[in-house]
Design an enzyme around this catalytic site. Structure first.
Site, PDB file in Angstrom:
ATOM      1  N   GLY A  14       0.788  -1.279   0.180  1.00 55.53           N
ATOM      2  CA  GLY A  14      -0.029  -0.017   0.024  1.00 55.53           C
ATOM      3  C   GLY A  14       0.791   1.326   0.053  1.00 55.53           C
ATOM      4  O   GLY A  14       0.370   2.363   0.460  1.00 55.53           O
ATOM      5  N   ASN A  16       1.551   3.202  -2.441  1.00 63.18           N
ATOM      6  CA  ASN A  16       0.471   4.289  -3.581  1.00 63.18           C
ATOM      7  C   ASN A  16      -0.614   4.710  -2.768  1.00 63.18           C
ATOM      8  O   ASN A  16      -0.896   5.863  -2.610  1.00 63.18           O
ATOM      9  CB  ASN A  16       0.254   3.605  -4.772  1.00 63.18           C
ATOM     10  CG  ASN A  16       1.393   3.443  -5.641  1.00 63.18           C
ATOM     11  OD1 ASN A  16       1.691   4.518  -6.196  1.00 63.18           O
ATOM     12  ND2 ASN A  16       1.972   2.451  -6.165  1.00 63.18           N
ATOM     13  N   LEU A  95      -4.551  -7.034  -7.218  1.00 64.79           N
ATOM     14  CA  LEU A  95      -3.979  -8.174  -8.095  1.00 64.79           C
ATOM     15  C   LEU A  95      -5.228  -9.213  -8.737  1.00 64.79           C
ATOM     16  O   LEU A  95      -4.924  -9.995  -9.221  1.00 64.79           O
ATOM     17  CB  LEU A  95      -3.074  -9.072  -7.411  1.00 64.79           C
ATOM     18  CG  LEU A  95      -1.732  -8.341  -7.170  1.00 64.79           C
ATOM     19  CD1 LEU A  95      -0.863  -9.320  -6.399  1.00 64.79           C
ATOM     20  CD2 LEU A  95      -1.011  -7.693  -8.408  1.00 64.79           C
ATOM     21  N   LYS A  96      -6.451  -8.768  -8.199  1.00 67.62           N
ATOM     22  CA  LYS A  96      -7.582  -9.811  -8.748  1.00 67.62           C
ATOM     23  C   LYS A  96      -8.244  -9.371  -9.994  1.00 67.62           C
ATOM     24  O   LYS A  96      -8.230  -7.901 -10.167  1.00 67.62           O
ATOM     25  CB  LYS A  96      -8.571 -10.182  -7.607  1.00 67.62           C
ATOM     26  CG  LYS A  96      -8.044 -10.661  -6.428  1.00 67.62           C
ATOM     27  CD  LYS A  96      -7.650 -12.220  -6.649  1.00 67.62           C
ATOM     28  CE  LYS A  96      -7.031 -12.924  -5.800  1.00 67.62           C
ATOM     29  NZ  LYS A  96      -6.330 -14.121  -6.393  1.00 67.62           N
ATOM     30  N   ILE A  98     -11.044  -7.660 -12.093  1.00 63.67           N
ATOM     31  CA  ILE A  98     -12.251  -6.828 -11.921  1.00 63.67           C
ATOM     32  C   ILE A  98     -13.247  -7.367 -12.783  1.00 63.67           C
ATOM     33  O   ILE A  98     -13.345  -7.603 -13.901  1.00 63.67           O
ATOM     34  CB  ILE A  98     -11.995  -5.283 -12.324  1.00 63.67           C
ATOM     35  CG1 ILE A  98     -10.616  -4.884 -11.426  1.00 63.67           C
ATOM     36  CG2 ILE A  98     -13.079  -4.276 -11.932  1.00 63.67           C
ATOM     37  CD1 ILE A  98     -10.814  -4.796  -9.980  1.00 63.67           C
ATOM     38  N   ASN A 112      -6.160   2.543 -12.879  1.00 68.44           N
ATOM     39  CA  ASN A 112      -5.326   1.497 -12.305  1.00 68.44           C
ATOM     40  C   ASN A 112      -3.844   2.009 -12.641  1.00 68.44           C
ATOM     41  O   ASN A 112      -3.656   2.796 -13.486  1.00 68.44           O
ATOM     42  CB  ASN A 112      -5.313   0.313 -13.094  1.00 68.44           C
ATOM     43  CG  ASN A 112      -4.310  -0.673 -12.717  1.00 68.44           C
ATOM     44  OD1 ASN A 112      -3.983  -0.857 -11.628  1.00 68.44           O
ATOM     45  ND2 ASN A 112      -3.366  -1.430 -13.898  1.00 68.44           N
ATOM     46  N   HIS A 114       0.053   0.974 -13.214  1.00 70.43           N
ATOM     47  CA  HIS A 114       0.888   0.076 -13.748  1.00 70.43           C
ATOM     48  C   HIS A 114       2.356   0.415 -13.807  1.00 70.43           C
ATOM     49  O   HIS A 114       2.769   1.481 -14.351  1.00 70.43           O
ATOM     50  CB  HIS A 114       0.500  -0.416 -14.979  1.00 70.43           C
ATOM     51  CG  HIS A 114       1.040  -1.561 -15.574  1.00 70.43           C
ATOM     52  ND1 HIS A 114       0.768  -2.918 -15.117  1.00 70.43           N
ATOM     53  CD2 HIS A 114       2.186  -1.699 -16.336  1.00 70.43           C
ATOM     54  CE1 HIS A 114       1.668  -3.891 -15.885  1.00 70.43           C
ATOM     55  NE2 HIS A 114       2.417  -3.055 -16.514  1.00 70.43           N
ATOM     56  N   ASP A 155      -4.917  -4.049 -18.392  1.00 72.25           N
ATOM     57  CA  ASP A 155      -3.883  -2.792 -18.704  1.00 72.25           C
ATOM     58  C   ASP A 155      -4.032  -2.239 -20.036  1.00 72.25           C
ATOM     59  O   ASP A 155      -2.971  -1.846 -20.648  1.00 72.25           O
ATOM     60  CB  ASP A 155      -2.319  -3.607 -18.596  1.00 72.25           C
ATOM     61  CG  ASP A 155      -1.934  -3.929 -17.188  1.00 72.25           C
ATOM     62  OD1 ASP A 155      -1.303  -4.912 -17.093  1.00 72.25           O
ATOM     63  OD2 ASP A 155      -2.707  -3.257 -16.242  1.00 72.25           O
ATOM     64  N   GLU A 184       5.702   6.616  -9.445  1.00 72.00           N
ATOM     65  CA  GLU A 184       4.289   6.173  -9.166  1.00 72.00           C
ATOM     66  C   GLU A 184       3.712   7.141  -8.019  1.00 72.00           C
ATOM     67  O   GLU A 184       2.539   7.534  -7.936  1.00 72.00           O
ATOM     68  CB  GLU A 184       4.112   4.816  -8.592  1.00 72.00           C
ATOM     69  CG  GLU A 184       4.458   3.755  -9.671  1.00 72.00           C
ATOM     70  CD  GLU A 184       4.414   2.256  -9.358  1.00 72.00           C
ATOM     71  OE1 GLU A 184       5.322   1.476  -9.524  1.00 72.00           O
ATOM     72  OE2 GLU A 184       3.289   2.052  -9.117  1.00 72.00           O
TER      73      GLU A 184
HETATM   74  C1  GRF Z   1       3.108  -0.920  -7.669  1.00 69.62           C
HETATM   75  O1  GRF Z   1       4.250  -0.891  -8.361  1.00 69.62           O
HETATM   76  C2  GRF Z   1       1.613  -0.788  -8.859  1.00 69.62           C
HETATM   77  O2  GRF Z   1       2.231  -0.200 -10.156  1.00 69.62           O
HETATM   78  C3  GRF Z   1       1.561  -2.203  -9.092  1.00 69.62           C
HETATM   79  O3  GRF Z   1       1.600  -2.967  -7.808  1.00 69.62           O
HETATM   80  C4  GRF Z   1       2.476  -2.124  -7.026  1.00 69.62           C
HETATM   81  C5  GRF Z   1       1.845  -1.829  -5.767  1.00 69.62           C
HETATM   82  O4  GRF Z   1       2.708  -1.239  -4.802  1.00 69.62           O
HETATM   83  N1  GRF Z   1       0.419  -2.542  -9.768  1.00 69.62           N
HETATM   84  P1  GRF Z   1       1.994  -0.561  -3.337  1.00 69.62           P
HETATM   85  O5  GRF Z   1       1.267  -1.987  -2.791  1.00 69.62           O
HETATM   86  O6  GRF Z   1       1.286   0.405  -3.676  1.00 69.62           O
HETATM   87  O7  GRF Z   1       3.447  -0.389  -2.626  1.00 69.62           O
END
Ligand code: GRF
Length: 215
Positions: A14, A16, A95-96, A98, A112, A114, A155, A184
């Site tokens: 988490g 992000n 990761l699941k 949608i 999303n 990526h 994606d 990110e």
């Molecule tokens: C990030 O690199 C994001 O781009 C990808 O999964 C990772 C998640 O990282 N989809 P975090 O859980 O936000 O640290």
């Protein structure tokens, strides 16, 4: 302008999410255009849920495996987001798959992040370390991250914004991932802010950030 109510879906640490919690606190007295009103994960005990708890944001664990099929899982999420009046869904390391009914209910209102420059190095199975391994194996000289609207293909939805980073011949998947993650953390809050200000639109299947004077 009322605050945009955001739900964040996460499956991991988490970091992000943390950027969004810091930038868009779930507080009535917060002057920001948006607020993180709910955090949803597919499994308990992950870092993202702990971060939400610390920030005083409600959380829900909705396990897709607990539902007969994808559509029932989607119905549960739609109901949950209705209960919280959610206007924007952010996938931040979720990761699941949608469900299609949730994508339809939130067409161009679900984004999303990526860790690569889409449309390259994306798609089913392309997540985490595998993405950076593929970038290095291809000998790419730049990589980066992308925020896009979510559609029925992994994606492949309209790209809203991207940030690039150099790739060094000394890079490992870990060192490249760390450099991309830094970008990110800047890009995702920026895009949520643009959406909250009504500055993002989709025209003929392509996402556009519209100029301030036209918003
Ligand atoms: C990030 O690199 C994001 O781009 C990808 O999964 C990772 C998640 O990282 N989809 P975090 O859980 O936000 O640290």
């Amino acid at each position: 302008m009322p605050q945009l109510k955001v739900a964040v879906m996460a499956s991991g640490g988490g970091t992000n999410l943390q950027q969004l919690l810091d930038r868009f606190p779930n507080r009535d007295d917060s002057p920001t255009e948006a607020r993180v009103a709910l955090v949803v994960s597919n499994r308990p005990g992950i870092g993202a849920l702990e971060r939400a708890d610390r920030a005083g944001v409600p959380t829900e664990v909705v396990d897709p495996a607990a539902y007969e099929n994808s559509s029932e899982f989607g119905e549960r999420l739609i109901e949950l987001y209705r209960d919280y009046s959610i206007e924007l869904i952010v996938l931040a390391g979720y990761l699941k798959m949608i469900p299609a009914n949730l994508i339809s209910a939130y067409r161009n209102r679900m984004i999303n992040i990526h860790p690569a420059l889409l449309p390259g190095f994306g798609g089913k199975g392309m997540y985490g370390r595998k993405v950076h391994e593929a970038v290095l194996a291809a000998g790419a000289k730049i990589s980066g991250c992308s925020v896009h609207f979510v559609d029925e293909q992994y994606d492949r939805g309209p790209i809203i914004a991207q940030r690039a980073v150099p790739v060094f011949h000394t890079d490992t998947p870990e060192s490249l991932a760390a450099r991309v993650l830094e970008e990110e953390h800047k890009l995702l809050p920026e895009v949520v802010e643009l959406i909250a200000a009504g500055k993002v639109e989709v025209v003929d299947g392509l996402a556009q950030v519209i100029a301030a004077d036209k918003a």
